[in-house]
Write an enzyme that holds these catalytic residues in place. Structure first.
Site, mmCIF file in Angstrom:
data_model
loop_
_atom_site.group_PDB
_atom_site.id
_atom_site.type_symbol
_atom_site.label_atom_id
_atom_site.label_comp_id
_atom_site.label_asym_id
_atom_site.label_seq_id
_atom_site.Cartn_x
_atom_site.Cartn_y
_atom_site.Cartn_z
ATOM 1 N N HIS A 25 0.823 -1.206 0.000
ATOM 2 C CA HIS A 25 0.000 0.000 0.000
ATOM 3 C C HIS A 25 0.857 1.256 0.000
ATOM 4 O O HIS A 25 0.663 2.155 -0.834
ATOM 5 C CB HIS A 25 -0.908 -0.012 1.230
ATOM 6 C CG HIS A 25 -1.799 1.183 1.345
ATOM 7 N ND1 HIS A 25 -3.090 1.205 0.882
ATOM 8 C CD2 HIS A 25 -1.571 2.420 1.881
ATOM 9 C CE1 HIS A 25 -3.624 2.390 1.120
ATOM 10 N NE2 HIS A 25 -2.727 3.142 1.735
ATOM 11 N N GLU A 26 1.801 1.309 0.917
ATOM 12 C CA GLU A 26 2.654 2.493 1.012
ATOM 13 C C GLU A 26 3.597 2.608 -0.179
ATOM 14 O O GLU A 26 3.937 3.715 -0.604
ATOM 15 C CB GLU A 26 3.446 2.471 2.322
ATOM 16 C CG GLU A 26 2.584 2.473 3.579
ATOM 17 C CD GLU A 26 1.606 3.628 3.629
ATOM 18 O OE1 GLU A 26 1.905 4.708 3.064
ATOM 19 O OE2 GLU A 26 0.529 3.455 4.220
ATOM 20 N N HIS A 29 1.924 4.605 -2.843
ATOM 21 C CA HIS A 29 2.084 6.050 -2.636
ATOM 22 C C HIS A 29 3.496 6.498 -3.026
ATOM 23 O O HIS A 29 3.673 7.510 -3.710
ATOM 24 C CB HIS A 29 1.843 6.399 -1.165
ATOM 25 C CG HIS A 29 0.436 6.208 -0.705
ATOM 26 N ND1 HIS A 29 -0.654 6.709 -1.372
ATOM 27 C CD2 HIS A 29 -0.066 5.569 0.404
ATOM 28 C CE1 HIS A 29 -1.756 6.401 -0.716
ATOM 29 N NE2 HIS A 29 -1.424 5.697 0.353
#
Length: 377
Positions: A25-26, A29
């Site tokens: 997920h990170e 980003h």
């Protein structure tokens, strides 16, 4: 006999589920930020005090923190892990200011924020594609082979040979569509459309309820129509069809999540069914003890959940940022910083209360409160 995976295996399974999914997920980003030319100052798995870490040549601090229930990427120009804007970014030299998150146009900021949840969905789709390629796709037609006596289907007058065409006004194409719709609607009255020997018919049916206890002693209640399908039809899936199958399955999972959440909000489903990290840990341990296929499928489900939850328009979550960006796009100017500040505080408080609530639920599901009541009594 009730089987238990053991504490160490449960902890290991939980780490193997949550750790990689938070990282993915990170990383979504981070990579989107890199593509847009934003400097990442911190990439953290977990919150709170740093346990250990390393700084790369770009100046990004990669670290693990002591509370491993999430993570964050702090970009240049961010005030904190929640990506609130640091007013000091405007005072930076021009070259440094150009690498900050707030300096980027709205569409780039939106891409960076949305990339995290989207990568979670992408990971789940890749896993489901793999399952489709390995095991095929079940496309059993929604035709009744047998009706269980005294069941909801029997009371509605269904007969062997009937082909179900819709439930609650929603068209169905396979028996899995029927099963998925019925399972989350125990005791609900729904309209069932079916075809009998070429004639379209419609009846109302009150879906029944059945309780089931699995090998770990967990009790589940789900809706039951009381029909048996024709022999399962398993279709081999090729490389070109696999993404279509995976996208359809992902859509079905998200629709079920949305409908289940709606049932909780409308009080048609008990809030006790909401679970948190402790329940995820328990399920992780159980699934890894069943086998690698069950465990990998759980990773796909949790990844979809993580992506979905993060897209909810709640401040502190990615969806909250995207909500503010939508307002900015419509109003042609950013939301007032003071409004954002209070919204983030409210969002943080709501998330903390929710975490306490689901943890309370988890402990109740483990029997803690009953055991305490027994000791007191």
């Amino acid at each position: 006999m009730i089987e238990t995976p053991g504490l160490l295996l449960t902890i290991l399974a939980f780490v193997l589920v949550i750790g990689p999914l938070v990282f993915v997920h990170e990383m979504g980003h981070y990579l989107a930020g890199r593509w847009c030319g934003v400097k990442a100052e911190v990439f953290s798995i977990g919150f709170g005090r740093e346990v250990f870490g390393v700084t790369d040549k770009r100046g990004t601090r990669w670290k693990f923190s002591w509370l491993p229930l999430g993570g964050y990427v702090k970009f240049a120009g961010d005030l904190n892990a929640a990506s609130q804007t640091d007013p000091a970014w405007l005072a930076l030299p021009a070259a440094d200011r150009a690498q900050t998150f707030p300096a980027k146009p709205l569409w780039q900021r939106a891409i960076i924020i949305a990339a995290g949840p989207l990568v979670n969905f992408l990971l789940a789709i890749l896993i489901l594609m793999g399952f489709a390629l390995l095991y095929g796709d079940v496309r059993t037609p929604p035709v009744v082979r047998e009706v269980v006596p005294s069941s909801a289907a029997a009371k509605a007058g269904l007969q062997p040979g009937d082909r179900i065409t819709a439930l609650g006004g929603r068209g169905v194409g396979t028996f899995d569509d029927v099963s998925r719709y019925v399972k989350i609607r125990a005791n609900e009255r729904v309209q069932i459309d079916f075809d009998r020997a070429g004639t379209a018919q419609r009846r109302d049916v009150v879906i029944g309820t059945q309780a089931q206890v699995d090998r770990f002693g967990n009790t589940y209640e789900f809706g039951l129509l009381g029909i048996a399908p024709e022999r399962p039809v398993l279709v081999e899936v090729g490389l070109l069809d696999a993404p279509v199958v995976a996208l359809r399955q992902t859509r079905d999972i998200v629709v079920t999540m949305v409908e289940t959440l709606g049932q909780v909000i409308s009080r048609r489903r008990s809030v006790k069914e909401l679970g948190g990290p402790l329940r995820i840990a328990k399920i992780s341990g159980e699934q890894i003890s069943i086998g690698p296929e069950a465990f990998v499928f759980l990773i796909a489900l949790v990844s979809i959940n993580l992506g979905f939850i993060n897209l909810l328009p709640i401040p502190m979550l990615d969806g909250g940022h995207l909500f503010f960006y939508a307002i900015e796009a419509i109003g042609r100017r950013p939301v007032n910083p003071a409004v954002q500040e209070w919204a983030y505080r409210g969002g943080l408080m709501a998330l903390l209360v929710f975490m306490m609530f689901v943890t309370f639920n988890d402990l109740g599901a483990f029997g803690l409160w009953k055991n305490l009541a027994g000791l007191i009594g």
